[in-house]
Design a protein around this motif. Sequence first.
Motif, PDB file in Angstrom:
ATOM      1  N   THR A 183     -24.515  50.021  -7.245  1.00 25.27           N
ATOM      2  CA  THR A 183     -24.747  51.033  -8.273  1.00 25.27           C
ATOM      3  C   THR A 183     -26.106  50.786  -8.921  1.00 25.27           C
ATOM      4  OG1 THR A 183     -23.596  49.701  -9.922  1.00 25.27           O
ATOM      5  CG2 THR A 183     -22.302  51.376  -8.790  1.00 25.27           C
ATOM      6  N   GLU A 184     -26.614  51.833  -9.502  1.00 25.76           N
ATOM      7  CA  GLU A 184     -27.901  51.732 -10.190  1.00 25.76           C
ATOM      8  C   GLU A 184     -27.699  50.952 -11.486  1.00 25.76           C
ATOM      9  OE1 GLU A 184     -29.769  55.525 -10.612  1.00 25.76           O
ATOM     10  OE2 GLU A 184     -29.123  56.148  -8.621  1.00 25.76           O
ATOM     11  N   ARG A 224     -17.861  60.928  -6.522  1.00 28.22           N
ATOM     12  CA  ARG A 224     -18.358  61.119  -7.879  1.00 28.22           C
ATOM     13  C   ARG A 224     -17.804  60.051  -8.838  1.00 28.22           C
ATOM     14  NH1 ARG A 224     -17.187  65.979  -8.112  1.00 28.22           N
ATOM     15  NH2 ARG A 224     -15.173  65.864  -9.111  1.00 28.22           N
ATOM     16  N   THR A 225     -16.522  59.711  -8.686  1.00 34.86           N
ATOM     17  CA  THR A 225     -15.883  58.767  -9.614  1.00 34.86           C
ATOM     18  C   THR A 225     -15.953  57.317  -9.144  1.00 34.86           C
ATOM     19  OG1 THR A 225     -13.697  58.983  -8.583  1.00 34.86           O
ATOM     20  CG2 THR A 225     -14.239  60.524 -10.382  1.00 34.86           C
ATOM     21  N   SER A 249     -11.099  65.635  -1.986  1.00 37.80           N
ATOM     22  CA  SER A 249     -10.817  64.259  -2.402  1.00 37.80           C
ATOM     23  C   SER A 249     -12.034  63.369  -2.199  1.00 37.80           C
ATOM     24  CB  SER A 249      -9.630  63.680  -1.623  1.00 37.80           C
ATOM     25  OG  SER A 249      -8.448  64.327  -1.994  1.00 37.80           O
ATOM     26  N   TYR A 250     -12.708  63.526  -1.059  1.00 40.08           N
ATOM     27  CA  TYR A 250     -13.898  62.727  -0.790  1.00 40.08           C
ATOM     28  C   TYR A 250     -14.964  62.971  -1.853  1.00 40.08           C
ATOM     29  CZ  TYR A 250     -18.120  60.935   1.367  1.00 40.08           C
ATOM     30  OH  TYR A 250     -19.286  60.251   1.595  1.00 40.08           O
ATOM     31  N   MET A 297     -23.562  58.760  -7.549  1.00 37.08           N
ATOM     32  CA  MET A 297     -23.168  57.484  -8.114  1.00 37.08           C
ATOM     33  C   MET A 297     -23.594  56.333  -7.209  1.00 37.08           C
ATOM     34  SD  MET A 297     -19.461  56.231  -9.353  1.00 37.08           S
ATOM     35  CE  MET A 297     -19.483  55.057 -10.662  1.00 37.08           C
ATOM     36  N   PHE A 298     -23.370  56.463  -5.924  1.00 40.06           N
ATOM     37  CA  PHE A 298     -23.737  55.405  -4.974  1.00 40.06           C
ATOM     38  C   PHE A 298     -24.891  55.908  -4.115  1.00 40.06           C
ATOM     39  CE2 PHE A 298     -19.065  54.863  -5.536  1.00 40.06           C
ATOM     40  CZ  PHE A 298     -19.118  53.693  -6.265  1.00 40.06           C
ATOM     41  N   ARG A 299     -26.105  55.567  -4.502  1.00 39.09           N
ATOM     42  CA  ARG A 299     -27.259  56.110  -3.788  1.00 39.09           C
ATOM     43  C   ARG A 299     -27.324  55.642  -2.343  1.00 39.09           C
ATOM     44  NH1 ARG A 299     -31.509  52.384  -6.951  1.00 39.09           N
ATOM     45  NH2 ARG A 299     -31.504  50.725  -5.425  1.00 39.09           N
TER      46      ARG A 299
END
Length: 64
Positions: A61-62, A35-36, A29-30, A1-3
């Motif tokens: 974000t992309e 991912r979310t 959790s990490y 999600m966060f490149r």
Amino acid sequence: MFRNLDAEQARCSYTNQQMADLIGISRVSYENKKRTGKFTAIEAKKMCKIFKVKFDYLFATEPD
């Protein structure tokens, strides 16, 4: 999600477990938060400090 988060983590050779330990949460959790995108403000601030980068860069974000 966060490149950029992925890139900084790889650049520093941190595993997901090491990142989780550094910000004070479990590895599971990490991975879920990565991912979310649901990091708390404190967790996000810690990661910015670890990587010495600004929030806008680390959590970019992309485009859709």
